[in-house]
Motif scaffolding. Sequence first.
Motif, PDB file in Angstrom:
ATOM      1  N   TYR A 111       0.855  -1.179   0.000  1.00  0.00           N
ATOM      2  CA  TYR A 111       0.000   0.000   0.000  1.00  0.00           C
ATOM      3  C   TYR A 111       0.891   1.229   0.000  1.00  0.00           C
ATOM      4  O   TYR A 111       2.068   1.176   0.379  1.00  0.00           O
ATOM      5  CB  TYR A 111      -0.933   0.015   1.214  1.00  0.00           C
ATOM      6  N   GLY A 112       0.336   2.323  -0.451  1.00  0.00           N
ATOM      7  CA  GLY A 112       1.125   3.546  -0.507  1.00  0.00           C
ATOM      8  C   GLY A 112       0.278   4.742  -0.874  1.00  0.00           C
ATOM      9  O   GLY A 112      -0.956   4.675  -0.952  1.00  0.00           O
ATOM     10  N   ASN A 113       0.951   5.844  -1.112  1.00  0.00           N
ATOM     11  CA  ASN A 113       0.288   7.105  -1.441  1.00  0.00           C
ATOM     12  C   ASN A 113       0.374   7.396  -2.928  1.00  0.00           C
ATOM     13  O   ASN A 113       1.222   6.847  -3.650  1.00  0.00           O
ATOM     14  CB  ASN A 113       0.921   8.252  -0.651  1.00  0.00           C
ATOM     15  N   SER A 116       0.522  14.190  -4.895  1.00  0.00           N
ATOM     16  CA  SER A 116      -0.379  15.270  -5.279  1.00  0.00           C
ATOM     17  C   SER A 116      -0.062  15.785  -6.679  1.00  0.00           C
ATOM     18  O   SER A 116       1.103  15.904  -7.071  1.00  0.00           O
ATOM     19  CB  SER A 116      -0.256  16.412  -4.263  1.00  0.00           C
ATOM     20  N   THR A 133       4.464   2.604   0.822  1.00  0.00           N
ATOM     21  CA  THR A 133       4.611   2.863   2.248  1.00  0.00           C
ATOM     22  C   THR A 133       4.954   1.585   3.005  1.00  0.00           C
ATOM     23  O   THR A 133       5.816   1.568   3.877  1.00  0.00           O
ATOM     24  CB  THR A 133       3.324   3.483   2.816  1.00  0.00           C
ATOM     25  N   THR A 165      -9.058   8.532  -4.290  1.00  0.00           N
ATOM     26  CA  THR A 165      -8.548   9.879  -4.551  1.00  0.00           C
ATOM     27  C   THR A 165      -9.271  10.897  -3.679  1.00  0.00           C
ATOM     28  O   THR A 165     -10.438  10.714  -3.319  1.00  0.00           O
ATOM     29  CB  THR A 165      -8.736  10.270  -6.031  1.00  0.00           C
ATOM     30  N   THR A 240      -4.946  14.158  -4.501  1.00  0.00           N
ATOM     31  CA  THR A 240      -4.034  13.246  -3.827  1.00  0.00           C
ATOM     32  C   THR A 240      -4.763  11.912  -3.647  1.00  0.00           C
ATOM     33  O   THR A 240      -5.940  11.792  -3.987  1.00  0.00           O
ATOM     34  CB  THR A 240      -3.584  13.783  -2.463  1.00  0.00           C
ATOM     35  N   TRP A 242      -4.432   7.356  -2.263  1.00  0.00           N
ATOM     36  CA  TRP A 242      -3.684   6.192  -1.806  1.00  0.00           C
ATOM     37  C   TRP A 242      -4.103   4.993  -2.639  1.00  0.00           C
ATOM     38  O   TRP A 242      -5.122   5.017  -3.330  1.00  0.00           O
ATOM     39  CB  TRP A 242      -3.895   5.948  -0.320  1.00  0.00           C
TER      40      TRP A 242
END
Length: 253
Positions: A111-113, A116, A133, A165, A240, A242
Amino acid sequence: MGLVYDGQTGCDAIIGCVCDHSGAGLTCANGMVQVMPSGDAGNVLTIGSDGGVMVPTAGASAGILAGQAVTITGSQAAGYTIGAKISADAENSIGLGSDGGLYVAGPRFAYGNLASRAVTLTITDNWMVPTITGQSGGFSVLPVSGGIVRVRLPDAGTWFLQMQTRWDTSAGYTIASGALIYCGISSAARGIVHAESVTRPSSVTGMHASTMEDFNDVATPTISFRVQASSTHAAQPTVTGWWSAHRVGPSVQ
């Protein structure tokens, strides 16, 4: 005149004479002459239930019988190989590892981001840059030409993929009636898109896309993420988000 041997007569004399002059393969015990099977490893000669000399057939050699979860290959002459029997039932996840041992793939997830970015009206500009992450097992971020940054999955199993988002509406961004917004996951040239048609003026605060995908026909599967907003409004939103990927099982196709 009766038989006399070593001070013995009759049957005892006969047994004593035979035992003293017997060769390989015979033994004497308790006044009896008997066949003596060798104790060497690999010998299958034995004495049957009727007291006769017996060599078991190949199927029953040395009492080796295949039971549940065990398979036996080979022959009495060539030798036998005993191994684990792996079920051919659909969706079985057990197999053999690189060292030949039984292997069940452990959890695979990451998982992660999503970094932006300001969304433009040009769809090719709207690829979002993912970061990792946390993970379990072999993910990596792969920069690719054309502004598309992908996440490499560690294997071609069946995966649950999702992205969320967050659209920054602090600048008063409003989608006009009938406009279209979406967030999409691209995998192995297959697009998975969640789109929403807005039928009244509204502010967008978030959108979610998810899919279950089997990568059985892909050698090195990757995923990427993008967003799009169709609007005549001069100010485009900043987005932004994830993402996550969870392996739910082996390929089933």
